[in-house]
Design a protein around this motif. Structure first.
Motif, short mmCIF file in Angstrom:
data_model
loop_
_atom_site.label_atom_id
_atom_site.label_comp_id
_atom_site.label_asym_id
_atom_site.label_seq_id
_atom_site.Cartn_x
_atom_site.Cartn_y
_atom_site.Cartn_z
N HIS A 1 -34.68 30.44 -80.09
CA HIS A 1 -35.20 29.84 -78.86
C HIS A 1 -34.02 29.56 -77.94
O HIS A 1 -33.06 28.89 -78.35
CB HIS A 1 -35.93 28.53 -79.23
CG HIS A 1 -36.80 28.01 -78.13
ND1 HIS A 1 -36.28 27.54 -76.95
CD2 HIS A 1 -38.15 27.89 -78.02
CE1 HIS A 1 -37.28 27.14 -76.17
NE2 HIS A 1 -38.42 27.35 -76.79
N HIS A 2 -34.09 30.08 -76.72
CA HIS A 2 -32.98 29.95 -75.76
C HIS A 2 -32.54 28.47 -75.59
O HIS A 2 -31.35 28.17 -75.52
CB HIS A 2 -33.44 30.54 -74.42
CG HIS A 2 -32.40 30.51 -73.35
ND1 HIS A 2 -31.39 31.44 -73.26
CD2 HIS A 2 -32.21 29.67 -72.31
CE1 HIS A 2 -30.63 31.16 -72.21
NE2 HIS A 2 -31.11 30.09 -71.61
N LEU A 3 -33.53 27.57 -75.56
CA LEU A 3 -33.17 26.17 -75.33
C LEU A 3 -32.50 25.55 -76.55
O LEU A 3 -31.67 24.65 -76.43
CB LEU A 3 -34.41 25.35 -74.94
CG LEU A 3 -35.06 25.74 -73.62
CD1 LEU A 3 -36.10 24.71 -73.22
CD2 LEU A 3 -34.05 25.91 -72.50
N GLY B 1 -30.43 27.14 -78.31
CA GLY B 1 -29.04 27.57 -78.08
C GLY B 1 -28.33 26.59 -77.15
O GLY B 1 -27.25 26.08 -77.47
N HIS B 2 -28.94 26.28 -76.00
CA HIS B 2 -28.31 25.33 -75.06
C HIS B 2 -28.07 23.98 -75.75
O HIS B 2 -27.01 23.38 -75.59
CB HIS B 2 -29.20 25.12 -73.84
CG HIS B 2 -29.03 26.15 -72.75
ND1 HIS B 2 -27.82 26.43 -72.15
CD2 HIS B 2 -29.93 26.97 -72.15
CE1 HIS B 2 -27.98 27.37 -71.22
NE2 HIS B 2 -29.25 27.72 -71.20
N VAL B 3 -29.07 23.50 -76.50
CA VAL B 3 -28.97 22.16 -77.12
C VAL B 3 -27.78 22.11 -78.09
O VAL B 3 -27.10 21.08 -78.20
CB VAL B 3 -30.29 21.79 -77.85
CG1 VAL B 3 -30.11 20.58 -78.75
CG2 VAL B 3 -31.39 21.53 -76.83
N THR C 1 -23.35 27.89 -68.71
CA THR C 1 -24.28 28.94 -68.25
C THR C 1 -24.60 29.84 -69.45
O THR C 1 -23.94 29.78 -70.48
CB THR C 1 -23.69 29.73 -67.07
OG1 THR C 1 -22.33 29.98 -67.37
CG2 THR C 1 -23.78 28.97 -65.78
N ASP C 2 -25.62 30.69 -69.25
CA ASP C 2 -26.14 31.46 -70.39
C ASP C 2 -25.06 32.30 -71.09
O ASP C 2 -24.25 32.94 -70.44
CB ASP C 2 -27.28 32.36 -69.91
CG ASP C 2 -28.51 31.56 -69.56
OD1 ASP C 2 -28.55 30.36 -69.92
OD2 ASP C 2 -29.43 32.11 -68.95
N ASN C 3 -25.09 32.25 -72.41
CA ASN C 3 -24.10 32.96 -73.22
C ASN C 3 -24.67 33.18 -74.62
O ASN C 3 -25.56 32.47 -75.05
CB ASN C 3 -22.81 32.13 -73.29
CG ASN C 3 -23.03 30.82 -74.03
OD1 ASN C 3 -22.90 30.78 -75.26
ND2 ASN C 3 -23.42 29.77 -73.34
ZN ZN Z 1 -30.20 29.06 -69.97
#
Ligand code: ZN
Ligand code: KG4
Length: 336
Positions: free
Chosen positions: A116-118, A120-122, A303-305
């Motif tokens: 889940h992309h989020l 990843g951010h978390v 930012t997205d990575n």
């Molecule tokens: Zn993002």
């Protein structure tokens, strides 16, 4: 195994929006991280065009994967697992990464894990293990598509405490930047313009009032539009500084209050808007005053990575979770 993270090395792929990225991650350690941004491509349209994004991912992905492996000093034979963002995001863009990840996992006979992309951010503030996660902690996740306060009870157990009811914080930056002729993406441009401006020049609305953990940024955007319509010669620096101040103050006050109310001692900051210097400074100061530990993601992981996707993939793999060849993509999905 580093506490709670599969040792890998895991090759991770992220193509959910407009960055084509590949990373190699061992536990929490990022051995390589390559991001190819499509920002220059989408600037001509003032925002991300989904079809163009998917095509650009197809062109960029293999060279990006090869570069990440070379940076990590590995060949495909040295990889232990494949992680890939499969939700949420632009379906066409996600499909490019997921198709490549499935092909790699199948041909190399490796475990495959959808992320889940989020998530990843978390987990991005814990990249490179400068700091091991403490539980529970609170994450302020602010990006172009999301503005959320998330209670991280343990790895894989998240509780959404509050979110935006309309625009995301990043959208408020991007849309206002567009309004005053600053380049896309707007967050960075507003930050630069704000350096020379007076943050008290305009008293912009702070959105929802009272006892809430939710956010609203659409009123802010409308107020900025009215100011520009009433005075096309308005100082862009003053408007940028006032907008940044309004967003930074509402995000930081609400996040720190939530920590206080819940008795949580650590606040993390993640997502593209987490790169904002004024927001980082304000939160650092408020957390210091209240005795909370403040852990922002490193600038390169805001930012997205794919590094954050490798980290979240390693957390799932350590729990014995993985996916099969039927792994699907989802444009929207709640955080697990
Ligand atoms: Zn993002
Ligand atoms: O996390 P991200 O790369 O993509 C999403 O998942 O949405 O976030 C992109 C957002 C954009 O809205 C961009 O304007 C914002 O992050 N952003 C910033 C800064 N750098 C990027 N916002 C404020 N200040 C910055 N320095």
């Amino acid at each position: 195994m580093t506490d709670g993270f599969f040792e890998g090395p895991t090759l991770a792929i992220e193509t959910s929006c407009d960055e084509t990225s590949c990373a190699v991650v061992r536990g929490q350690q990022v051995l390589a991280s390559v991001v190819s941004s499509q920002v220059d491509l989408h600037r001509q349209w003032g925002g991300v065009v989904p079809e163009a994004a998917a095509r650009a991912h197809v062109e960029a992905l293999l060279p990006v994967v090869e570069l990440a492996l070379a940076q990590a000093g590995l060949t495909f034979e040295g990889v232990a697992a494949i992680a890939v963002t499969n939700r949420p995001g632009l379906v066409g863009a996600l499909s490019v990464g997921v198709t490549a990840a499935k092909a790699l996992a199948w041909s190399l006979e490796l475990p495959l894990v959808g992320v889940h992309h989020l998530e990843g951010h978390v987990l991005s503030p814990f990249a490179n293990g400068h700091h091991d996660p403490n539980f529970p902690h609170l994450c302020l996740l602010v990006s172009g598509g999301h503005t959320e306060l998330i209670l991280v009870q343990e790895l894989g157990v998240y509780r959404l405490l509050g979110q935006t009811l309309d625009d995301a914080a990043g959208e408020a930056f991007d849309k206002t930047a567009r309004l005053v002729g600053l380049p896309y993406p707007g967050g960075q441009a507003i930050q630069e313009a704000a350096r020379l401006g007076n943050s008290q020049a305009f008293d912009l609305p702070r959105g929802l009032r009272g006892d809430t953990r939710d956010f609203s940024f659409s009123g802010l955007k409308t107020a900025a539009r009215r100011i520009v319509e009433a005075n096309p010669q308005v100082s862009v620096a003053d408007l940028a500084a006032s907008l940044q101040e309004a967003i930074v103050s509402v995000l930081s006050d609400r996040a720190v209050e939530a920590c206080h109310d819940l008795g949580v001692m650590e606040l993390t900051l993640a997502g593209g808007v987490a790169a904002n210097e004024a927001l980082r400074q304000r939160l650092r100061g408020l957390c210091e005053k209240r005795g909370f530990c403040f852990t922002p993601a490193d600038l390169q992981y805001c930012t997205d990575n794919a590094a954050m996707i490798g980290l979240a993939g390693n957390a799932r793999l350590a729990r014995g979770e993985h996916d099969g060849p039927d792994l699907d993509v989802w444009p929207s999905a709640p955080l697990p």
